[in-house]
Each structure stands twice: as structure tokens, then as C-alpha cells.
Motif scaffolding. Structure first.
Motif, PDB file in Angstrom:
ATOM      1  N   SER A  40      -6.563  13.802 -10.863  1.00  0.00           N
ATOM      2  CA  SER A  40      -7.310  14.924 -10.280  1.00  0.00           C
ATOM      3  C   SER A  40      -6.662  15.464  -9.006  1.00  0.00           C
ATOM      4  N   PHE A  41      -6.204  14.565  -8.134  1.00  0.00           N
ATOM      5  CA  PHE A  41      -5.720  14.987  -6.820  1.00  0.00           C
ATOM      6  C   PHE A  41      -4.231  14.783  -6.612  1.00  0.00           C
ATOM      7  N   GLY A  42      -3.566  14.150  -7.554  1.00  0.00           N
ATOM      8  CA  GLY A  42      -2.143  13.854  -7.400  1.00  0.00           C
ATOM      9  C   GLY A  42      -1.947  12.453  -6.851  1.00  0.00           C
ATOM     10  N   ARG A  43      -0.846  11.830  -7.226  1.00  0.00           N
ATOM     11  CA  ARG A  43      -0.603  10.460  -6.810  1.00  0.00           C
ATOM     12  C   ARG A  43      -0.385  10.333  -5.312  1.00  0.00           C
ATOM     13  N   ARG A  44       0.420  11.211  -4.761  1.00  0.00           N
ATOM     14  CA  ARG A  44       0.734  11.130  -3.332  1.00  0.00           C
ATOM     15  C   ARG A  44      -0.515  11.286  -2.482  1.00  0.00           C
ATOM     16  N   SER A  45      -1.346  12.270  -2.793  1.00  0.00           N
ATOM     17  CA  SER A  45      -2.581  12.492  -2.034  1.00  0.00           C
ATOM     18  C   SER A  45      -3.523  11.304  -2.164  1.00  0.00           C
ATOM     19  N   THR A  46      -3.628  10.760  -3.364  1.00  0.00           N
ATOM     20  CA  THR A  46      -4.497   9.610  -3.589  1.00  0.00           C
ATOM     21  C   THR A  46      -4.030   8.411  -2.764  1.00  0.00           C
ATOM     22  N   GLY A  82      -7.008  -1.613  -4.120  1.00  0.00           N
ATOM     23  CA  GLY A  82      -6.754  -1.515  -5.557  1.00  0.00           C
ATOM     24  C   GLY A  82      -6.204  -0.157  -5.963  1.00  0.00           C
ATOM     25  N   ILE A  83      -6.771   0.897  -5.390  1.00  0.00           N
ATOM     26  CA  ILE A  83      -6.284   2.248  -5.677  1.00  0.00           C
ATOM     27  C   ILE A  83      -4.849   2.398  -5.192  1.00  0.00           C
ATOM     28  N   ASN A  84      -4.578   1.933  -3.990  1.00  0.00           N
ATOM     29  CA  ASN A  84      -3.214   2.018  -3.462  1.00  0.00           C
ATOM     30  C   ASN A  84      -2.230   1.260  -4.336  1.00  0.00           C
ATOM     31  N   HIS A  85      -2.564   0.043  -4.686  1.00  0.00           N
ATOM     32  CA  HIS A  85      -1.626  -0.788  -5.443  1.00  0.00           C
ATOM     33  C   HIS A  85      -1.319  -0.186  -6.817  1.00  0.00           C
ATOM     34  N   THR A  86      -2.352   0.222  -7.517  1.00  0.00           N
ATOM     35  CA  THR A  86      -2.154   0.782  -8.856  1.00  0.00           C
ATOM     36  C   THR A  86      -1.405   2.106  -8.804  1.00  0.00           C
ATOM     37  N   THR A  87      -1.853   2.988  -7.938  1.00  0.00           N
ATOM     38  CA  THR A  87      -1.262   4.326  -7.866  1.00  0.00           C
ATOM     39  C   THR A  87       0.168   4.262  -7.330  1.00  0.00           C
ATOM     40  N   LEU A  88       0.404   3.378  -6.384  1.00  0.00           N
ATOM     41  CA  LEU A  88       1.752   3.254  -5.825  1.00  0.00           C
ATOM     42  C   LEU A  88       2.743   2.746  -6.871  1.00  0.00           C
ATOM     43  N   ILE A  90       2.594   3.252 -10.102  1.00  0.00           N
ATOM     44  CA  ILE A  90       2.851   4.384 -11.004  1.00  0.00           C
ATOM     45  C   ILE A  90       3.765   5.404 -10.325  1.00  0.00           C
ATOM     46  N   TYR A  91       3.505   5.686  -9.069  1.00  0.00           N
ATOM     47  CA  TYR A  91       4.302   6.654  -8.316  1.00  0.00           C
ATOM     48  C   TYR A  91       5.750   6.191  -8.192  1.00  0.00           C
ATOM     49  N   MET A  92       5.945   4.902  -7.920  1.00  0.00           N
ATOM     50  CA  MET A  92       7.311   4.380  -7.820  1.00  0.00           C
ATOM     51  C   MET A  92       8.027   4.480  -9.159  1.00  0.00           C
ATOM     52  N   ALA A  93       7.315   4.239 -10.239  1.00  0.00           N
ATOM     53  CA  ALA A  93       7.923   4.337 -11.572  1.00  0.00           C
ATOM     54  C   ALA A  93       8.357   5.765 -11.882  1.00  0.00           C
ATOM     55  N   GLU A  94       7.638   6.736 -11.354  1.00  0.00           N
ATOM     56  CA  GLU A  94       7.987   8.137 -11.604  1.00  0.00           C
ATOM     57  C   GLU A  94       9.196   8.596 -10.807  1.00  0.00           C
ATOM     58  N   ILE A  95       9.308   8.138  -9.566  1.00  0.00           N
ATOM     59  CA  ILE A  95      10.370   8.667  -8.712  1.00  0.00           C
ATOM     60  C   ILE A  95      11.649   7.839  -8.731  1.00  0.00           C
ATOM     61  N   CYS A  96      11.568   6.592  -9.170  1.00  0.00           N
ATOM     62  CA  CYS A  96      12.736   5.721  -9.146  1.00  0.00           C
ATOM     63  C   CYS A  96      13.520   5.857 -10.445  1.00  0.00           C
ATOM     64  N   THR A  97      14.806   6.123 -10.328  1.00  0.00           N
ATOM     65  CA  THR A  97      15.644   6.304 -11.518  1.00  0.00           C
ATOM     66  C   THR A  97      16.333   5.010 -11.956  1.00  0.00           C
ATOM     67  N   ASP A  98      16.656   4.150 -11.028  1.00  0.00           N
ATOM     68  CA  ASP A  98      17.337   2.896 -11.347  1.00  0.00           C
ATOM     69  C   ASP A  98      16.295   1.807 -11.613  1.00  0.00           C
ATOM     70  N   LYS A  99      16.346   1.190 -12.800  1.00  0.00           N
ATOM     71  CA  LYS A  99      15.357   0.193 -13.202  1.00  0.00           C
ATOM     72  C   LYS A  99      15.415  -1.073 -12.350  1.00  0.00           C
TER      73      LYS A  99
END
Length: 126
Positions: A40-46, A82-88, A90-99
């Protein structure tokens, strides 16, 4: 819950159990809501809102005058963490290119949450 807090707030054993359960239950439930908030609000904002709220609620936890306030603040801090841990994650998985870097970043984040919880619990005994 430390013995000092139990004595100051006149907590029974049942109250201590409810306080411990409230934190972990809110951590578990927050994972469901974190996905909805992030969509709803975006990962970064959340992440930013939950981070700021966790700091504010942490201060409230340190200054609680009674059991009910402590219970509500622990529920709130559990949701924020909990919100920070889960959302963070997911956010790291989206922006990080190297596994390899992604795996390291998520590991460090998870260890940091565990270490922070243990450190905070240890400070209560001082």
C-alpha cells in the motif's frame, strides 16, 4: 522481564508470561501486515515509519508507569520490529544484485535483531 521491573510494577508470574507472549505474538502477526503495508505505501516508507515508531515506543517502554502501558508498548514494539525485519528482507532482495552480498546482508540483519534483543535483555539486569 527482569526482577527489578517485576517488583516495581508488582507483576505476577502470569503477567510476566503474558508480557513475554505479547512480544512474540505481535512479531509473528506483524509479518502478515507488513506485506499489506509494503504494497500500500511502498517498502521504503513502511520501513522508515516502522523504524521511527520503534524508537518512540522503545522510549515509552523505558518509562512505563504500569502493567497495561508496558503490555501495549511491548505489543507495539513487536509489530514495529516484525514489520521492519520482514519488509527490510524483501527490500534488500529487490535492490541487491549479487546473491552472495544479499545472503550476507540478510544474515547480518537477522543476527543484528537477535543480538539487539539479547543485549537489551541483558541491560535490564544492570
Amino acid at each position: 522481564i527482569t526482577q527489578k521491573i517485576s517488583c516495581e510494577l508488582n507483576l505476577s508470574v502470569d503477567n510476566e508470561r503474558i508480557l513475554a507472549l505479547s512480544l512474540y505474538a505481535s512479531l509473528a502477526l506483524s509479518t502478515i501486515f507488513s506485506i499489506l503495508l509494503a504494497r500500500s505505501f511502498g517498502r521504503r516508507s513502511t520501513i522508515l515509519v516502522a523504524l521511527h515508531l520503534s524508537v518512540i515506543v522503545s522510549v515509552i517502554c523505558a518509562l512505563v508507569p504500569n502493567y497495561i502501558t508496558l503490555l501495549l508498548s511491548r505489543i507495539a514494539i513487536g509489530f514495529c520490529i516484525g514489520i521492519n525485519h520482514t519488509t527490510l528482507s524483501i527490500y534488500m532482495a529487490e535492490i541487491c544484485t549479487d546473491k552472495k552480498i544479499l545472503a550476507f546482508a540478510i544474515t547480518v540483519t537477522s543476527v543484528g535483531y537477535s543480538f539487539g534483543g539479547g543485549w537489551a535483555g541483558g541491560l535490564g539486569y544492570l
